[in-house]
Design a protein around this motif. Structure first.
Motif, PDB file in Angstrom:
ATOM      1  N   CYS A 146       7.152  -7.140   6.690  1.00 40.31           N
ATOM      2  CA  CYS A 146       7.858  -8.089   5.464  1.00 40.31           C
ATOM      3  C   CYS A 146       9.356  -8.109   5.731  1.00 40.31           C
ATOM      4  CB  CYS A 146       7.474  -7.479   4.100  1.00 40.31           C
ATOM      5  SG  CYS A 146       5.443  -7.729   4.053  1.00 40.31           S
ATOM      6  N   LEU A 147      10.046  -9.296   5.181  1.00 41.12           N
ATOM      7  CA  LEU A 147      11.431  -9.254   5.315  1.00 41.12           C
ATOM      8  C   LEU A 147      12.175  -9.043   4.242  1.00 41.12           C
ATOM      9  CD1 LEU A 147      10.706 -13.175   6.957  1.00 41.12           C
ATOM     10  CD2 LEU A 147      10.697 -10.758   8.048  1.00 41.12           C
ATOM     11  N   THR A 148      11.835  -8.479   3.120  1.00 40.07           N
ATOM     12  CA  THR A 148      12.676  -7.983   1.942  1.00 40.07           C
ATOM     13  C   THR A 148      12.083  -6.602   1.613  1.00 40.07           C
ATOM     14  OG1 THR A 148      11.155  -8.961   0.289  1.00 40.07           O
ATOM     15  CG2 THR A 148      12.871 -10.407   1.237  1.00 40.07           C
ATOM     16  N   PRO A 149      13.035  -5.922   1.169  1.00 36.52           N
ATOM     17  CA  PRO A 149      12.516  -4.534   0.781  1.00 36.52           C
ATOM     18  C   PRO A 149      11.498  -4.558  -0.362  1.00 36.52           C
ATOM     19  CG  PRO A 149      14.928  -4.658   0.714  1.00 36.52           C
ATOM     20  CD  PRO A 149      14.418  -6.075   1.087  1.00 36.52           C
ATOM     21  N   GLN A 150      11.444  -5.426  -1.345  1.00 34.41           N
ATOM     22  CA  GLN A 150      10.589  -5.341  -2.313  1.00 34.41           C
ATOM     23  C   GLN A 150       9.047  -5.648  -1.682  1.00 34.41           C
ATOM     24  OE1 GLN A 150      13.410  -7.288  -2.161  1.00 34.41           O
ATOM     25  NE2 GLN A 150      14.346  -6.622  -4.174  1.00 34.41           N
ATOM     26  N   MET A 151       9.039  -6.516  -0.859  1.00 38.45           N
ATOM     27  CA  MET A 151       7.761  -6.889  -0.122  1.00 38.45           C
ATOM     28  C   MET A 151       7.504  -5.787   0.780  1.00 38.45           C
ATOM     29  SD  MET A 151       6.432  -9.409  -1.484  1.00 38.45           S
ATOM     30  CE  MET A 151       4.981  -9.472  -0.512  1.00 38.45           C
ATOM     31  N   VAL A 152       8.548  -5.009   1.623  1.00 39.28           N
ATOM     32  CA  VAL A 152       7.962  -3.913   2.300  1.00 39.28           C
ATOM     33  C   VAL A 152       7.555  -3.126   1.733  1.00 39.28           C
ATOM     34  CG1 VAL A 152       9.311  -2.331   3.511  1.00 39.28           C
ATOM     35  CG2 VAL A 152       9.914  -4.280   4.072  1.00 39.28           C
ATOM     36  N   ALA A 153       7.904  -2.674   0.347  1.00 39.49           N
ATOM     37  CA  ALA A 153       7.410  -1.462  -0.525  1.00 39.49           C
ATOM     38  C   ALA A 153       5.864  -1.977  -0.958  1.00 39.49           C
ATOM     39  CB  ALA A 153       8.247  -1.212  -1.522  1.00 39.49           C
ATOM     40  N   LYS A 154       5.601  -3.177  -1.184  1.00 34.97           N
ATOM     41  CA  LYS A 154       4.344  -3.369  -1.520  1.00 34.97           C
ATOM     42  C   LYS A 154       3.463  -3.482  -0.265  1.00 34.97           C
ATOM     43  CE  LYS A 154       5.419  -6.898  -5.229  1.00 34.97           C
ATOM     44  NZ  LYS A 154       5.291  -8.392  -5.583  1.00 34.97           N
ATOM     45  N   GLU A 155       4.049  -3.722   0.661  1.00 34.62           N
ATOM     46  CA  GLU A 155       3.107  -3.738   1.967  1.00 34.62           C
ATOM     47  C   GLU A 155       2.603  -2.209   2.359  1.00 34.62           C
ATOM     48  OE1 GLU A 155       3.418  -4.585   6.758  1.00 34.62           O
ATOM     49  OE2 GLU A 155       5.051  -5.030   5.552  1.00 34.62           O
ATOM     50  N   LEU A 156       3.792  -1.423   2.347  1.00 33.81           N
ATOM     51  CA  LEU A 156       3.413  -0.020   2.485  1.00 33.81           C
ATOM     52  C   LEU A 156       2.316   0.585   1.568  1.00 33.81           C
ATOM     53  CD1 LEU A 156       4.079   2.747   3.905  1.00 33.81           C
ATOM     54  CD2 LEU A 156       5.654   3.065   2.085  1.00 33.81           C
ATOM     55  N   TRP A 157       2.519   0.409   0.192  1.00 37.07           N
ATOM     56  CA  TRP A 157       1.695   0.873  -0.804  1.00 37.07           C
ATOM     57  C   TRP A 157       0.429   0.152  -0.570  1.00 37.07           C
ATOM     58  CZ3 TRP A 157       2.337   5.280  -2.910  1.00 37.07           C
ATOM     59  CH2 TRP A 157       3.694   5.722  -2.757  1.00 37.07           C
ATOM     60  N   VAL A 158       0.192  -0.870  -0.302  1.00 32.44           N
ATOM     61  CA  VAL A 158      -1.239  -1.706  -0.013  1.00 32.44           C
ATOM     62  C   VAL A 158      -2.023  -0.978   1.054  1.00 32.44           C
ATOM     63  CG1 VAL A 158      -2.283  -3.559   0.639  1.00 32.44           C
ATOM     64  CG2 VAL A 158      -0.912  -3.739  -1.123  1.00 32.44           C
ATOM     65  N   CYS A 159      -1.117  -0.645   2.304  1.00 28.85           N
ATOM     66  CA  CYS A 159      -1.779  -0.044   3.470  1.00 28.85           C
ATOM     67  C   CYS A 159      -2.201   1.466   3.078  1.00 28.85           C
ATOM     68  CB  CYS A 159      -0.670   0.063   4.570  1.00 28.85           C
ATOM     69  SG  CYS A 159      -0.473  -1.494   5.394  1.00 28.85           S
ATOM     70  N   LEU A 160      -1.320   2.084   2.111  1.00 21.95           N
ATOM     71  CA  LEU A 160      -1.738   3.450   1.896  1.00 21.95           C
ATOM     72  C   LEU A 160      -2.997   3.525   0.844  1.00 21.95           C
ATOM     73  CD1 LEU A 160       1.784   5.106   1.003  1.00 21.95           C
ATOM     74  CD2 LEU A 160       0.225   5.238   3.158  1.00 21.95           C
ATOM     75  N   LEU A 161      -3.111   2.579   0.082  1.00 20.29           N
ATOM     76  CA  LEU A 161      -4.268   2.357  -0.713  1.00 20.29           C
ATOM     77  C   LEU A 161      -5.466   2.254   0.170  1.00 20.29           C
ATOM     78  CD1 LEU A 161      -5.835   2.020  -3.545  1.00 20.29           C
ATOM     79  CD2 LEU A 161      -4.926  -0.418  -3.400  1.00 20.29           C
ATOM     80  N   ALA A 162      -5.393   1.329   0.938  1.00 18.88           N
ATOM     81  CA  ALA A 162      -6.557   1.005   2.078  1.00 18.88           C
ATOM     82  C   ALA A 162      -6.886   2.268   2.992  1.00 18.88           C
ATOM     83  CB  ALA A 162      -6.000  -0.061   2.972  1.00 18.88           C
ATOM     84  N   TYR A 163      -5.735   3.084   3.132  1.00 16.03           N
ATOM     85  CA  TYR A 163      -6.004   4.596   3.895  1.00 16.03           C
ATOM     86  C   TYR A 163      -7.024   5.134   2.925  1.00 16.03           C
ATOM     87  CZ  TYR A 163      -4.949   9.222   5.456  1.00 16.03           C
ATOM     88  OH  TYR A 163      -5.323  10.402   5.888  1.00 16.03           O
ATOM     89  N   ASN A 164      -6.584   5.323   1.640  1.00  9.26           N
ATOM     90  CA  ASN A 164      -7.221   6.472   0.764  1.00  9.26           C
ATOM     91  C   ASN A 164      -8.598   5.767   0.533  1.00  9.26           C
ATOM     92  OD1 ASN A 164      -5.628   8.258   0.132  1.00  9.26           O
ATOM     93  ND2 ASN A 164      -4.980   7.898  -1.614  1.00  9.26           N
ATOM     94  N   VAL A 165      -9.052   4.641   0.341  1.00 12.23           N
ATOM     95  CA  VAL A 165     -10.421   3.770   0.421  1.00 12.23           C
ATOM     96  C   VAL A 165     -11.167   4.411   1.437  1.00 12.23           C
ATOM     97  CG1 VAL A 165     -11.643   1.684   0.285  1.00 12.23           C
ATOM     98  CG2 VAL A 165      -9.481   1.980  -1.111  1.00 12.23           C
ATOM     99  N   ILE A 166     -10.574   4.235   2.832  1.00 11.72           N
ATOM    100  CA  ILE A 166     -11.425   4.903   3.890  1.00 11.72           C
ATOM    101  C   ILE A 166     -11.463   6.329   3.658  1.00 11.72           C
ATOM    102  CG2 ILE A 166     -11.397   5.088   6.220  1.00 11.72           C
ATOM    103  CD1 ILE A 166      -9.367   2.661   6.504  1.00 11.72           C
ATOM    104  N   ARG A 167     -10.545   7.071   3.184  1.00 13.66           N
ATOM    105  CA  ARG A 167     -11.075   8.589   2.995  1.00 13.66           C
ATOM    106  C   ARG A 167     -11.875   8.880   2.036  1.00 13.66           C
ATOM    107  NH1 ARG A 167      -9.701  11.943   7.366  1.00 13.66           N
ATOM    108  NH2 ARG A 167      -7.732  11.427   8.021  1.00 13.66           N
ATOM    109  N   LEU A 168     -11.934   7.988   0.928  1.00 11.93           N
ATOM    110  CA  LEU A 168     -12.902   8.178  -0.130  1.00 11.93           C
ATOM    111  C   LEU A 168     -14.213   7.931   0.686  1.00 11.93           C
ATOM    112  CD1 LEU A 168     -13.925   8.394  -2.862  1.00 11.93           C
ATOM    113  CD2 LEU A 168     -13.539   5.956  -3.416  1.00 11.93           C
ATOM    114  N   LEU A 169     -14.458   6.911   1.452  1.00 11.56           N
ATOM    115  CA  LEU A 169     -15.740   6.403   2.036  1.00 11.56           C
ATOM    116  C   LEU A 169     -16.124   7.801   2.971  1.00 11.56           C
ATOM    117  CD1 LEU A 169     -15.741   2.734   2.636  1.00 11.56           C
ATOM    118  CD2 LEU A 169     -16.967   3.995   0.947  1.00 11.56           C
ATOM    119  N   MET A 170     -15.271   8.319   3.475  1.00 15.18           N
ATOM    120  CA  MET A 170     -15.655   9.369   4.591  1.00 15.18           C
ATOM    121  C   MET A 170     -16.019  10.577   3.676  1.00 15.18           C
ATOM    122  SD  MET A 170     -12.256   8.913   7.219  1.00 15.18           S
ATOM    123  CE  MET A 170     -12.535  10.495   7.896  1.00 15.18           C
TER     124      MET A 170
END
Length: 236
Positions: free
Chosen positions: A204-228
């Motif tokens: 992402c090109l702005t700090p606000q969107m960078v933060a959103k991108e990071l937290w969405v990826c971390l949320l996806a990571y935790n969903v995978i860990r939950l399934l595991m």
């Protein structure tokens, strides 16, 4: 707990919020952010994280970690490397009922002739409060810390470990060594987040969107860990 870094596109907005390292010449570097995370040893789930600029006063790995300490609960055990092995971090966690297991910091001398011997290369010893107040700490905060704290130091497998689990008959030093060896798992978990999920370079090109991108990826990571974790539980 451990820290890592992530980079992002070289835009004026990102550079203003997350300046590139000073070792890189202007115009040929990329904005760099620091990430600190606390990850569950048993499931690999990310429990909490903090993001900030890579460099600058108040933006070090331990500065980010201090912003996460309140998420730990009495009865937790925190594993971390030698960077975290400081008087003030241990005293803060000990006061909150959180036990620690760190590798000894290279700047501290361990002398097993001192303190109360618990076995070979295993003793309880009192650490004195540092005489100098850190810049990030107020006078009132510094005065509130105890003048000394009791820790247990053990030497095993060629390294010195520091812990607040003080009773040798409850936790043998071989168990401490085995547990600390699993600290490496946080390095692998962060590598999975950065490399497997592609978070090492954000898009992402702005700090606000960078933060959103990071937290969405971390949320996806935790969903995978939950399934595991659910699959492992069902499989016994």
């Amino acid at each position: 707990a451990d820290g890592t870094t992530v980079s992002m596109p070289d835009t004026p907005q990102n550079q203003a919020c997350y300046p590139q390292p000073t070792s890189q010449a202007e115009g040929v570097g990329f904005p760099l952010a620091r990430l600190n995370a606390i990850i569950c040893l048993s499931t690999g789930a990310l429990l909490t994280a903090a993001m900030g600029p890579y460099a600058g006063q108040g933006h070090g790995e331990l500065d980010l970690f201090r912003s996460l300490i309140h998420t730990l609960s009495a009865g937790d055990v925190l594993l971390a490397d030698a960077l975290y092995c400081s008087y003030f971090i241990i005293a803060t966690l000990q006061a909150a009922g959180v036990d620690v297991l760190f590798e000894q910091h290279g700047g501290r001398i361990t002398d097993f002739r001192r303190g109360q011997a618990l076995g070979k290369h295993d003793h309880r010893v009192n650490w004195q409060k540092p005489s100098e107040r850190p810049q990030w700490m107020t006078v009132q905060q510094y005065q509130a810390f105890p003048k000394e704290l009791t820790v247990r130091e053990v030497k095993v497998a060629g390294r010195v470990l520091v812990t607040t689990m003080l009773k040798a008959h409850q936790v043998h030093k071989a168990e401490l060594s085995e547990l600390y060896a699993r600290r490496w798992q946080v390095e692998l978990d962060l590598r999975n987040i950065k490399t497997t999920l592609g978070v090492n370079v954000l898009r992402c090109l702005t700090p606000q969107m960078v933060a959103k991108e990071l937290w969405v990826c971390l949320l996806a990571y935790n969903v995978i860990r939950l399934l595991m974790a659910q699959a492992a539980h069902q499989a016994g």
